[in-house]
Write an enzyme that holds these catalytic residues in place. Structure first.
Site, short mmCIF file in Angstrom:
data_model
loop_
_atom_site.label_atom_id
_atom_site.label_comp_id
_atom_site.label_asym_id
_atom_site.label_seq_id
_atom_site.Cartn_x
_atom_site.Cartn_y
_atom_site.Cartn_z
N ARG A 142 3.23 -6.03 1.49
CA ARG A 142 4.46 -5.28 1.14
C ARG A 142 5.76 -5.86 0.97
NH1 ARG A 142 3.73 0.39 2.63
NH2 ARG A 142 1.70 1.04 1.90
N ARG A 168 10.91 -1.26 0.99
CA ARG A 168 12.16 -0.78 1.41
C ARG A 168 13.06 -1.68 2.26
NH1 ARG A 168 9.13 4.66 3.15
NH2 ARG A 168 7.65 2.98 3.37
N ARG A 202 13.97 1.58 -7.04
CA ARG A 202 13.12 2.69 -6.66
C ARG A 202 14.17 4.03 -7.00
NH1 ARG A 202 11.38 6.73 -4.63
NH2 ARG A 202 10.26 6.93 -2.55
N ASP A 230 -0.21 1.10 -6.06
CA ASP A 230 -0.70 1.63 -4.66
C ASP A 230 -2.34 1.88 -4.92
OD1 ASP A 230 0.79 2.92 -2.32
OD2 ASP A 230 -1.15 4.15 -2.60
N TYR A 239 -8.33 8.93 2.44
CA TYR A 239 -7.16 9.91 1.86
C TYR A 239 -7.60 10.82 1.05
CZ TYR A 239 -3.92 6.22 3.62
OH TYR A 239 -3.32 5.29 4.65
O1 CP3 Z 1 4.37 -5.48 -1.94
C1 CP3 Z 1 2.88 -5.08 -1.85
O2 CP3 Z 1 2.24 -5.31 -0.97
C2 CP3 Z 1 2.46 -4.41 -3.03
C3 CP3 Z 1 2.52 -3.07 -3.38
C4 CP3 Z 1 1.43 -2.29 -2.26
C5 CP3 Z 1 2.02 -0.78 -1.90
N1 CP3 Z 1 0.94 -0.15 -1.45
C6 CP3 Z 1 3.40 -0.22 -2.33
C7 CP3 Z 1 4.12 0.96 -1.47
C8 CP3 Z 1 0.46 -2.37 -1.58
C9 CP3 Z 1 -0.69 -3.48 -1.89
C10 CP3 Z 1 -0.14 -1.04 -1.13
C11 CP3 Z 1 -1.21 -0.81 -0.46
C12 CP3 Z 1 -1.46 0.45 0.08
N2 CP3 Z 1 -1.06 1.71 0.10
C13 CP3 Z 1 -2.28 0.57 1.34
C14 CP3 Z 1 -3.07 -0.65 1.90
C15 CP3 Z 1 -2.34 -1.49 2.74
C16 CP3 Z 1 -1.71 -0.85 4.02
O3 CP3 Z 1 -0.46 -0.96 4.09
O4 CP3 Z 1 -2.32 -0.95 4.91
C17 CP3 Z 1 -2.17 1.96 1.85
C18 CP3 Z 1 -3.09 2.40 2.88
C19 CP3 Z 1 -1.64 2.64 0.87
C20 CP3 Z 1 -0.94 3.94 0.80
C21 CP3 Z 1 0.27 4.26 0.84
N3 CP3 Z 1 1.20 4.00 0.17
C22 CP3 Z 1 0.97 5.14 1.94
C23 CP3 Z 1 0.11 5.77 3.33
C24 CP3 Z 1 2.23 5.17 1.63
C25 CP3 Z 1 3.41 5.96 2.38
C26 CP3 Z 1 3.67 5.28 3.54
C27 CP3 Z 1 4.93 4.51 3.33
O5 CP3 Z 1 5.08 3.25 3.75
O6 CP3 Z 1 5.86 5.04 2.64
C28 CP3 Z 1 2.36 4.43 0.43
C29 CP3 Z 1 3.76 4.13 -0.38
C30 CP3 Z 1 4.12 2.97 -0.42
N4 CP3 Z 1 3.36 1.91 -1.17
C31 CP3 Z 1 5.37 2.17 -0.51
C32 CP3 Z 1 5.42 1.09 -1.14
C33 CP3 Z 1 6.36 -0.05 -1.35
C34 CP3 Z 1 6.60 2.84 -0.17
C35 CP3 Z 1 7.08 3.95 -1.14
C36 CP3 Z 1 8.45 4.05 -1.20
O7 CP3 Z 1 8.91 3.31 -1.79
O8 CP3 Z 1 9.15 5.30 -0.89
#
Ligand code: CP3
Length: 343
Positions: free
Chosen positions: A25, A29, A38, A75, A152
């Site tokens: 990640r 944010r 974003r 994602d 999910y």
């Molecule tokens: O920088 C990186 O790692 C690359 C991008 C990336 C994102 N999600 C961007 C993201 C990667 C590799 C993921 C993987 C992901 N997404 C996983 C597996 C890894 C982990 O963290 O366990 C999972 C379970 C998800 C599903 C997901 N995506 C959820 C549950 C959420 C909401 C929770 C949250 O953190 O807001 C997301 C959103 C998400 N994916 C964000 C980002 C940067 C935040 C969204 C935003 O900018 O509002």
């Protein structure tokens, strides 16, 4: 040529000193420049599907910190969306999808051959990144592992205990297997698409592997990942794979042995001394700093970072966190961590 990149050397089993580093990640944010892009994109999904902007946020942490790897910005839930689940991200709450809980719902998903239509913009992001990344930076593509993606899809949202997916698995094994098969095939096609576009490594995130009852770990955390790896290798021999069965505990070793991953990401609950003995002889280990330390900083961050580098210095290691960096992290703490690794 590619062999010169530190991440690829580590994934081929070489001990690299100091270890290469990137963060899960790392585009997110906690970075003001991410929040600005974003906001410009509008929604999170618009950001994922707009190649110029997705490439921009992928590059931001590389410019700021000079990490050894960039991870494609996308994602894991784009695959369910490509299969026809109606995906939305609700501000402050997380993802929502149309739940898939019956054999009929599984049969109603889109055929695997059509996923590239939805996912095309992601491949374009990969192509842009391969042009724009510094020569020494490795581009990592990724997807969710079928079990985590299924949790999910079945619940229609994130859950603390993955109960809806486990319930479907016990109640209607045939329908659940059909769902897992569909996700497995779509994920293999998606990763092959990323590799064809230029991804140099792929990582498979099984964030909820630790929620599987132990007796089901082989069937739902190991077998589908092995199938995906076989499919990727058939199309793209030589592309290293990083697995991440988060929460697998003592199961990490069997996971690595059975899937043949070149790299294994380990969460912060694992003792590095154990992983150095049990996992590192089989694969490059990646991890496993507690993400809280990126919020806390100070002496504790420096000390714990050095402890992990020390524990893994006998074999191939990629420094990373045990899970994603959180929005509360202080961007300056990343510099402190890098200082502790690189000196
Ligand atoms: O920088 C990186 O790692 C690359 C991008 C990336 C994102 N999600 C961007 C993201 C990667 C590799 C993921 C993987 C992901 N997404 C996983 C597996 C890894 C982990 O963290 O366990 C999972 C379970 C998800 C599903 C997901 N995506 C959820 C549950 C959420 C909401 C929770 C949250 O953190 O807001 C997301 C959103 C998400 N994916 C964000 C980002 C940067 C935040 C969204 C935003 O900018 O509002």
């Amino acid at each position: 040529m590619g062999e010169e990149k530190a991440i690829l050397r580590a994934l081929r089993g070489e001990r690299v000193d100091p270890p290469p580093v990137w963060l899960m990640r790392q585009a997110g944010r906690y970075l003001p420049e991410y929040r600005a892009t974003r906001a410009k994109a509008g929604s999170f999904l618009d950001l994922c599907y707009t190649p110029d902007l997705a490439a921009e946020v992928t590059l931001q942490p590389i410019r700021r910190y000079g990490f050894d790897a960039a991870i494609l910005f996308a994602d894991i839930l784009l695959v369910p969306q490509a299969l026809g689940a109606n995906l939305r991200f609700v501000e402050g709450e997380g993802p929502r999808l149309s739940p898939v809980t019956t054999a009929e719902a599984v049969a109603g998903l889109r055929p695997v051959e059509t996923v590239h239509e939805t996912l095309g913009p992601v491949y374009e992001t990969v192509r842009i990144l391969r042009r724009e990344l510094p020569r020494e930076t490795t581009l990592i593509g990724f997807a969710g592992a079928p079990w985590t993606v299924a949790t999910y899809m079945v619940a229609g949202r994130g859950t603390p205990d993955q109960a809806p997916a486990r319930e479907m698995m016990y109640r209607d094994p045939a329908a659940f297997d059909a769902l897992m098969d569909r996700i497995t095939e779509a994920t293999a096609a998606y990763l092959i698409g990323q590799v064809r576009a230029g991804a140099e490594v792929v990582k498979i995130f099984d964030s909820w592997a630790g929620g599987l009852p132990g007796g089901w770990f082989e069937r739902y955390a190991i077998a589908p990942v092995r199938r995906i790896i076989e499919a990727v290798r058939a199309e793209a021999p030589g592309i290293p794979v990083i697995g991440f069965p988060r929460g697998a505990g003592a199961g990490y070793r069997g996971f690595v042995a059975a899937t043949g991953v070149e790299g294994c990401a380990i969460d912060a609950s694992v003792d590095p001394a154990w992983a150095a003995e049990a996992v590192q002889p089989l694969a490059c280990v990646q991890g496993n700093l507690d993400p809280l330390l990126m919020v806390l900083g100070g002496e504790a961050l420096t000390r714990e970072t050095r402890r992990i580098v020390e524990a893994f210095r006998g074999g191939p290691h990629i420094f990373n966190l045990g899970h994603g960096i959180t929005p509360e992290a202080d961007p300056d703490n990343v510099h402190r961590m890098l200082e502790a690794i690189r000196g």
